[in-house]
Motif scaffolding. Structure first.
Motif, mmCIF file in Angstrom:
data_model
loop_
_atom_site.group_PDB
_atom_site.id
_atom_site.type_symbol
_atom_site.label_atom_id
_atom_site.label_comp_id
_atom_site.label_asym_id
_atom_site.label_seq_id
_atom_site.Cartn_x
_atom_site.Cartn_y
_atom_site.Cartn_z
ATOM 1 N N UNK A 248 39.510 31.889 16.758
ATOM 2 C CA UNK A 248 39.089 33.078 17.492
ATOM 3 C C UNK A 248 38.972 32.975 19.342
ATOM 4 N N UNK A 249 38.559 34.235 19.855
ATOM 5 C CA UNK A 249 38.693 34.752 21.187
ATOM 6 C C UNK A 249 37.371 33.511 21.563
ATOM 7 N N UNK A 250 37.331 33.311 23.026
ATOM 8 C CA UNK A 250 36.368 32.636 23.520
ATOM 9 C C UNK A 250 35.224 33.356 23.533
ATOM 10 N N UNK A 251 34.019 33.087 23.810
ATOM 11 C CA UNK A 251 32.560 33.977 24.099
ATOM 12 C C UNK A 251 32.767 33.973 24.803
ATOM 13 N N UNK A 252 32.341 35.369 25.167
ATOM 14 C CA UNK A 252 32.413 35.916 26.927
ATOM 15 C C UNK A 252 31.681 35.186 27.657
ATOM 16 N N UNK A 253 30.696 34.382 27.317
ATOM 17 C CA UNK A 253 29.487 33.758 27.879
ATOM 18 C C UNK A 253 30.202 32.651 28.853
ATOM 19 N N UNK A 254 30.983 32.340 27.613
ATOM 20 C CA UNK A 254 31.991 30.657 27.994
ATOM 21 C C UNK A 254 32.992 31.453 29.547
ATOM 22 N N UNK A 255 33.120 32.372 28.648
ATOM 23 C CA UNK A 255 34.147 32.448 30.399
ATOM 24 C C UNK A 255 34.279 32.977 31.420
ATOM 25 N N UNK A 256 32.111 34.017 31.309
ATOM 26 C CA UNK A 256 31.672 33.388 32.865
ATOM 27 C C UNK A 256 31.438 32.473 33.015
ATOM 28 N N UNK A 257 30.839 32.321 32.190
ATOM 29 C CA UNK A 257 30.669 29.899 33.043
ATOM 30 C C UNK A 257 31.637 29.665 33.718
ATOM 31 N N UNK A 258 32.966 29.783 33.190
ATOM 32 C CA UNK A 258 34.194 29.430 33.391
ATOM 33 C C UNK A 258 34.755 29.648 35.602
ATOM 34 N N UNK A 259 34.314 31.171 34.811
ATOM 35 C CA UNK A 259 34.911 32.228 36.477
ATOM 36 C C UNK A 259 33.277 30.973 37.606
ATOM 37 N N UNK A 260 32.239 31.163 36.441
ATOM 38 C CA UNK A 260 31.309 31.159 38.180
ATOM 39 C C UNK A 260 31.483 29.339 38.075
ATOM 40 N N UNK A 261 31.949 28.420 37.207
ATOM 41 C CA UNK A 261 32.131 27.483 37.985
ATOM 42 C C UNK A 261 33.118 26.640 39.044
ATOM 43 N N UNK A 262 34.265 27.837 38.581
ATOM 44 C CA UNK A 262 34.991 27.606 40.358
ATOM 45 C C UNK A 262 36.188 26.323 40.008
ATOM 46 N N UNK A 263 36.425 26.348 39.209
ATOM 47 C CA UNK A 263 37.162 24.961 38.117
ATOM 48 C C UNK A 263 38.550 24.694 39.243
ATOM 49 N N UNK A 264 38.684 23.800 39.665
ATOM 50 C CA UNK A 264 40.676 24.209 39.939
ATOM 51 C C UNK A 264 41.399 24.690 39.715
ATOM 52 N N UNK A 265 41.806 25.473 38.539
ATOM 53 C CA UNK A 265 42.398 26.351 38.135
ATOM 54 C C UNK A 265 42.503 27.349 38.622
ATOM 55 N N UNK A 378 50.512 27.925 45.187
ATOM 56 C CA UNK A 378 51.056 27.752 46.385
ATOM 57 C C UNK A 378 51.580 26.239 46.427
ATOM 58 N N UNK A 379 52.776 26.541 47.616
ATOM 59 C CA UNK A 379 52.976 25.158 47.535
ATOM 60 C C UNK A 379 52.646 23.758 48.112
ATOM 61 N N UNK A 380 51.863 24.264 49.133
ATOM 62 C CA UNK A 380 50.736 23.291 49.834
ATOM 63 C C UNK A 380 49.702 22.761 48.704
ATOM 64 N N UNK A 381 50.092 22.921 47.775
ATOM 65 C CA UNK A 381 48.391 23.351 46.486
ATOM 66 C C UNK A 381 47.915 21.687 46.695
ATOM 67 N N UNK A 382 48.643 20.620 46.594
ATOM 68 C CA UNK A 382 47.525 18.895 46.855
ATOM 69 C C UNK A 382 47.190 19.549 47.830
ATOM 70 N N UNK A 383 47.597 19.113 49.672
ATOM 71 C CA UNK A 383 47.322 19.527 50.714
ATOM 72 C C UNK A 383 45.844 20.521 50.920
ATOM 73 N N UNK A 384 45.659 21.590 50.632
ATOM 74 C CA UNK A 384 44.325 23.036 50.324
ATOM 75 C C UNK A 384 43.706 22.293 49.050
ATOM 76 N N UNK A 385 43.738 22.005 48.026
ATOM 77 C CA UNK A 385 42.781 21.265 47.154
ATOM 78 C C UNK A 385 42.940 20.000 47.337
ATOM 79 N N UNK A 386 41.996 19.165 48.268
ATOM 80 C CA UNK A 386 42.113 17.972 47.489
ATOM 81 C C UNK A 386 41.346 17.124 46.485
ATOM 82 N N UNK A 387 41.781 15.780 46.120
ATOM 83 C CA UNK A 387 41.083 15.308 44.935
ATOM 84 C C UNK A 387 40.228 15.320 44.825
ATOM 85 N N UNK A 388 39.114 15.473 46.255
ATOM 86 C CA UNK A 388 38.115 15.360 46.001
ATOM 87 C C UNK A 388 36.772 16.696 45.264
ATOM 88 N N UNK A 389 37.625 17.750 44.617
ATOM 89 C CA UNK A 389 37.622 18.935 44.417
ATOM 90 C C UNK A 389 37.756 18.405 42.806
#
Length: 396
Positions: A248-265, A378-389
């Motif tokens: 089934x499609x993801x629960x809208x609340x789970x989608x909202x929570x994911x967006x709020x958490x701002x994961x790497x992707x 982004x071509x420079x994503x490794x520098x702009x998103x270092x591993x600590x994130x």
């Protein structure tokens, strides 16, 4: 600037409704017809004899787009009138349809629907004149009303009214179009019909995206091409060459929570100024994870097969990255956007099977890979998103 949940939902619903209306016309038109997206309207059908059906689609779940003083109603008529005056549409061989997702009504719009004789169109135009003479239009629609009621354009307005149709829905366009699909494909049982319908829907969306991303301002799909694809999908299903999604499609609340958490992707999308993609990206990411879990638990696909699939996606990403750098040598944002869009529309098989929901599954897997920084836009994503994130589980 990040967009609001409400705005994103409204945009997504509008686009989804247009896609469903495209599918409706592809199912109900003749083999020689062509269905257009954003060409002569939100959706249009061009026939061999030169006649046209142009349709404007309204999907808002708040307000009434056909109320007597609705901006949507009068702006639509104003735009149609301008298209007639400029010669882009000819009222004598054009049907003008206002299609609304919800079951709504309005006195004037209902009266205009079916007023297909000069006597009736004249009566309806007089009703509009009387309505706005007694209670003048507010500033938000005054420009539209003034032009529509001007004597200069009366003949064109009467012809427009005579060719106008109002179509309202139940609020669920998927159910409505699926019922039409079932009637046109009675040889399929219910489970087969659902799978073929979803695969056809995905193909239509993918075809529209492909044409728009190639720089076009509109997309066109010949009905004959659609029917060929429909036959291929049906045969593939019956030959067991389709990998079907049963989640089934993801629960809208789970989608909202994911967006709020701002994961790497999702931060990857920030780097290429694609913040408006975040809700769809989160949905695809969560849904792809659910599909992979389901197929793994059922033994449909094993881990080694997924590894090979990931390798294929990585190879395509590297190829797209090279092309993007050649196309935009001095603009890293454009490079990233180009790579992202090319990967997003990619359609490849998994374990030799067509993915019925590939139009969302493959982007979801790409988001998973970008979340682990195995690739980036982004071509420079490794520098702009270092591993600590990175999340602890993925930072290895």
């Amino acid at each position: 600037m990040p967009i609001s949940n409400t705005a994103a939902g409204g945009q997504a619903l509008g686009y989804y409704y247009q896609e469903r209306r495209c599918l409706f016309w592809l199912l109900s038109s003749q083999p020689g017809d062509v269905v257009a997206f954003e060409k002569l309207g939100d959706v249009a059908v061009e026939k061999d004899d030169g006649s046209v059906t142009t349709e404007e689609d309204k999907s808002s779940t708040t307000g009434n787009p056909v109320a007597d003083r609705s901006v949507d109603l009068w702006k639509t008529f104003y735009n149609w009138l301008n298209a007639i005056i400029e010669g882009r549409l000819t009222p004598l061989n054009t049907r003008f349809i206002l299609s609304v997702l919800q079951n709504v009504s309005g006195m004037i719009a209902n009266g205009l629907h079916g007023a297909n004789s000069r006597e009736n169109s004249g009566k309806q135009l007089q009703i509009i004149r009387n309505t706005f003479h007694q209670n003048p239009p507010k500033s938000n629609i005054k420009k539209y009303i003034d032009k529509i009621l001007s004597k200069e354009h009366e003949e064109n307005v009467l012809l427009l009214i005579e060719s106008f149709r109002l179509e309202t829905g139940s609020g669920d366009s998927s159910v409505e179009v699926f019922e039409l699909f079932q009637k046109a494909n009675q040889s399929l049982d219910l489970s087969e019909a659902k799978l073929v319908f979803e695969a056809c829907s995905g193909w239509v969306k993918s075809e529209i995206m492909k044409q728009l991303e190639q720089g076009g301002s509109y997309a066109i799909i010949p009905v004959k091409l659609f029917r060929t694809r429909l036959r291929e999908i049906t045969l593939n299903l019956r030959d067991n060459r389709i990998l079907n999604s049963f989640t089934n499609p993801p629960n809208p609340d789970d989608v909202d929570s994911t967006v709020s958490a701002q994961p790497i992707f999702l931060r990857q999308l920030d780097l290429i100024d694609y913040e408006d993609e975040k809700f769809e990206a989160a949905k695809h990411y969560l849904w792809a994870y659910a599909d992979i879990t389901d197929w793994s638990e059922k033994g449909t696909i094993d881990g080694q097969t997924f590894d090979k699939f990931h390798q294929s996606l990585m190879e395509r990403w590297r190829d797209n990255n090279k092309r993007s750098k050649l196309a935009h040598p001095s603009d890293e944002i454009s490079q990233g956007q180009s790579t992202y869009l090319e990967c997003k529309k990619l359609q490849i098989s998994l374990d030799g099977k067509i993915i019925s929901e590939g139009v969302r599954f493959i982007p979801g897997v790409y988001h998973d890979l970008s979340n682990k920084r195995k690739l980036g836009w982004h071509p420079d994503y490794l520098r702009l998103l270092p591993s600590e994130y990175m999340p602890e589980d993925d930072a290895t």
